[in-house]
Motif scaffolding. Structure first.
Motif, PDB file in Angstrom:
ATOM      1  N   THR A 127       1.576   3.296   2.365  1.00 14.23           N
ATOM      2  CA  THR A 127       2.473   3.409   3.521  1.00 14.23           C
ATOM      3  C   THR A 127       3.814   2.736   3.211  1.00 14.23           C
ATOM      4  O   THR A 127       4.882   3.329   3.431  1.00 14.23           O
ATOM      5  N   GLY A 168      -3.678  14.909  -3.917  1.00 18.01           N
ATOM      6  CA  GLY A 168      -4.884  14.288  -3.359  1.00 18.01           C
ATOM      7  C   GLY A 168      -4.849  14.298  -1.843  1.00 18.01           C
ATOM      8  O   GLY A 168      -4.474  13.314  -1.216  1.00 18.01           O
ATOM      9  N   ASP A 204       3.242  11.987  -2.327  1.00 18.27           N
ATOM     10  CA  ASP A 204       2.188  11.088  -1.839  1.00 18.27           C
ATOM     11  C   ASP A 204       0.995  11.250  -2.777  1.00 18.27           C
ATOM     12  O   ASP A 204       0.270  12.244  -2.710  1.00 18.27           O
ATOM     13  N   HIS A 245      -0.500  13.221   4.980  1.00 16.03           N
ATOM     14  CA  HIS A 245      -1.201  12.055   5.529  1.00 16.03           C
ATOM     15  C   HIS A 245      -0.381  11.443   6.666  1.00 16.03           C
ATOM     16  O   HIS A 245       0.852  11.370   6.571  1.00 16.03           O
ATOM     17  N   HIS A 264       5.743   4.523   0.555  1.00 19.62           N
ATOM     18  CA  HIS A 264       6.520   5.640   1.125  1.00 19.62           C
ATOM     19  C   HIS A 264       7.850   5.118   1.684  1.00 19.62           C
ATOM     20  O   HIS A 264       8.903   5.688   1.436  1.00 19.62           O
ATOM     21  N   THR A 300       0.339   8.563   7.476  1.00 18.45           N
ATOM     22  CA  THR A 300       1.206   7.428   7.125  1.00 18.45           C
ATOM     23  C   THR A 300       2.576   7.886   6.626  1.00 18.45           C
ATOM     24  O   THR A 300       3.545   7.137   6.680  1.00 18.45           O
ATOM     25  N   GLY A 320       0.843  -1.189   0.000  1.00 21.54           N
ATOM     26  CA  GLY A 320       0.000   0.000   0.000  1.00 21.54           C
ATOM     27  C   GLY A 320       0.874   1.232   0.000  1.00 21.54           C
ATOM     28  O   GLY A 320       2.115   1.131  -0.066  1.00 21.54           O
ATOM     29  N   ASP A 328      -1.603   3.972  -4.595  1.00 21.89           N
ATOM     30  CA  ASP A 328      -2.288   2.702  -4.348  1.00 21.89           C
ATOM     31  C   ASP A 328      -2.984   2.226  -5.603  1.00 21.89           C
ATOM     32  O   ASP A 328      -3.548   3.035  -6.355  1.00 21.89           O
ATOM     33  N   GLN A 339       2.033  16.354  -1.953  1.00 21.49           N
ATOM     34  CA  GLN A 339       0.814  15.551  -1.971  1.00 21.49           C
ATOM     35  C   GLN A 339      -0.027  15.831  -3.215  1.00 21.49           C
ATOM     36  O   GLN A 339      -0.261  16.973  -3.557  1.00 21.49           O
ATOM     37  N   ALA A 342      -1.496   8.759  -3.149  1.00 18.00           N
ATOM     38  CA  ALA A 342      -2.205   7.513  -2.825  1.00 18.00           C
ATOM     39  C   ALA A 342      -3.404   7.280  -3.736  1.00 18.00           C
ATOM     40  O   ALA A 342      -3.611   6.193  -4.255  1.00 18.00           O
ATOM     41  N   HIS A 348      -5.103  -0.367  -4.843  1.00 16.96           N
ATOM     42  CA  HIS A 348      -6.328  -0.855  -4.188  1.00 16.96           C
ATOM     43  C   HIS A 348      -7.351   0.254  -3.944  1.00 16.96           C
ATOM     44  O   HIS A 348      -8.442  -0.020  -3.479  1.00 16.96           O
TER      45      HIS A 348
END
Ligand code: PLP
Length: 448
Positions: free
Chosen positions: A136, A225, A252, A178, A139, A180, A134, A281, A223, A254, A283
């Protein structure tokens, strides 16, 4: 074996087909019934079919319907049927996808999927990529490469000598990074509390003019998003500034990175491809099963230096890409298979349509709520809506109310001092009628 596996497929299909008519959150009785699973370790074997039945009888009803069309909590995608089907087949293959020479099929599928992803995101074809669990871990993976590169330039070999006595690395993040990201920075020894936080604007975007003076070695984390608003940092400006002093820029992305797949949203990711590493991600917005994250690093040598492992009993690196040279894990499942199958099935236009469609649903939520007099707190640019129903207590009551009512599931947040309901539309399964049903239910709960 056939009977057992067919039974499992039948149960899985029945579960998925039942998602539309059940409440999204599990019933309190179903949660209470889980106590039956909390038994002692059995002395003797049990018939596998009975085990599966037990799993379905107790496990299935107590699940949150995240795979269904009306789960709008966190940022959670469903599983496209092709992704789930590929996951099942890859599960049967049971490949430990670490080395090309041992698992050629999954290694090639990873390599091809990564090449497509670099194209989708507009990254150079020479970037390295890694399939991980994922964002995290993406990263952790990408920042380990960053740590390697910025310290190597200072004459320090971090893999050999660790961080004891190393030149200190300045790490800069936006104030709404975030959580994470802080975890990842802590895991790789860069510390959580020594990070410099840059103030953000009214949408949670880093204010480029507030960036500190950067001194080598430094890492700036941006970032694409914001988890609350969906807002994206101004990468063109930030990356240009950071690169003047040789700082590494890590992104980031994600979920927001997927905006790059949609021509009408590409303005949000302007300048992102100029960064040095990225985490995202599959997912979430790509809608493959959990867990599936991706790390990309411009300097492939830096990622290999941080991640490659060698030992006498392991196959040596050859011409072909060994997946485990790029990831924290040695033994690993073949996550690339589902990503390959999903991208192969969607194609460029299907992927853009999936992202666009969920953004359209999100805008409809925002319009419907605003039209009923509720305050939408964010500029709805991607797939996130923050809505207030009045004072914090009222908003919390509406969130708890809709979760209990069960038509849909939305979470709660406190963002820039305001309590809000978060609506995140990330699933392929959500239709216009799901949005209308959910809107009606939220408005009903809010006015009761
Ligand atoms: C912006 C952002 N970064 C990082 C993460 C963490 O991702 P994961 O849970 O896949 O590790 C999330 C999850 O929602 C996120 O939205």
């Amino acid at each position: 074996m056939r009977e057992l596996l067919e039974c499992s497929v039948d149960r899985a299909i029945a579960y998925l087909e039942g998602l539309d008519t059940r409440k999204v959150a599990p019933a309190p009785e179903a949660i209470a019934a889980l106590a039956a699973l909390d038994e002692g370790f059995p002395e003797r074997p049990t018939d596998p079919a009975a085990v599966l039945q037990r799993l379905d009888d107790y496990g299935s009803p107590a699940t949150m319907a995240m795979a269904g069309p009306r789960f709008f909590g966190f940022v959670i995608g469903g599983s496209l049927p092709v992704a789930l089907a590929a996951n099942w087949l890859a599960g049967a293959w049971d490949q430990n996808s670490a080395f090309f020479s041992v698992t050629p099929s999954t290694s090639v599928l990873e390599k091809v999927a990564l090449r497509w992803l670099l194209e989708i995101f507009g990254f150079p074809s020479t970037c390295a990529g890694a399939f991980v669990t994922g964002t995290t871990v993406a990263h952790i993976t990408a920042l380990a490469a960053a740590r390697h590169a910025v310290l190597a330039r200072a004459g320090w070999n971090v893999e050999a000598d660790g961080l004891f006595g190393a030149p200190p690395i300045t790490v800069v993040v936006g104030a709404e990074a975030h959580p994470t990201l802080f975890k990842a920075l802590g895991v790789i020894g860069l510390g959580r509390s020594r990070i410099v936080r840059v103030p953000v604007d009214g949408q949670g975007r880093m204010r480029p003019e507030a960036l500190p003076r950067l001194v080598d070695p430094a890492i700036v984390c941006t970032q694409v998003g914001n988890v609350n608003t969906g807002a994206c940092d101004s990468h063109r400006e930030i990356v240009e500034y950071a690169h003047q002093t040789g700082a590494w820029v890590h992104v980031d992305g994600a979920f927001g990175l997927w905006a790059a797949a949609v021509p009408s949203l590409a303005y949000m990711t302007e300048g992102v491809a100029e960064a040095d590493s990225w985490a995202t991600d599959a997912h979430k917005w790509l809608n493959v099963p959990y867990d599936s994250g991706l790390a990309f690093v411009r300097n492939a040598d830096a990622l290999r230096a941080a991640m490659a492992v060698t030992a006498e009993y392991l196959p040596a690196a050859g011409e072909q890409r060994n997946p485990s040279d790029y990831t924290p894990e040695l033994s690993r499942r073949a996550r690339g298979v589902e990503v390959w199958a999903t991208l192969r099935a969607l194609g460029r236009s299907g992927l853009a349509e999936l992202i666009e469609r969920t953004c359209r649903h999100t805008r409809r939520f925002a319009e419907g709520l605003a039209a009923s007099g509720y305050q939408v707190l964010n500029e709805v640019t991607l797939n996130q809506v923050l809505v207030s129903f009045g004072d914090p207590e009222t908003t919390r009551r509406v969130v708890a109310g809709i979760q209990a009512e069960g038509t849909c599931w939305c979470g709660e947040t406190v963002w820039q001092g305001q309590t809000a309901m978060r609506i995140s539309v990330s699933s392929w399964a959500t239709t216009e009628s799901d949005v209308e049903r959910s809107l009606e239910a939220i408005l009903r709960v809010a006015t009761n």
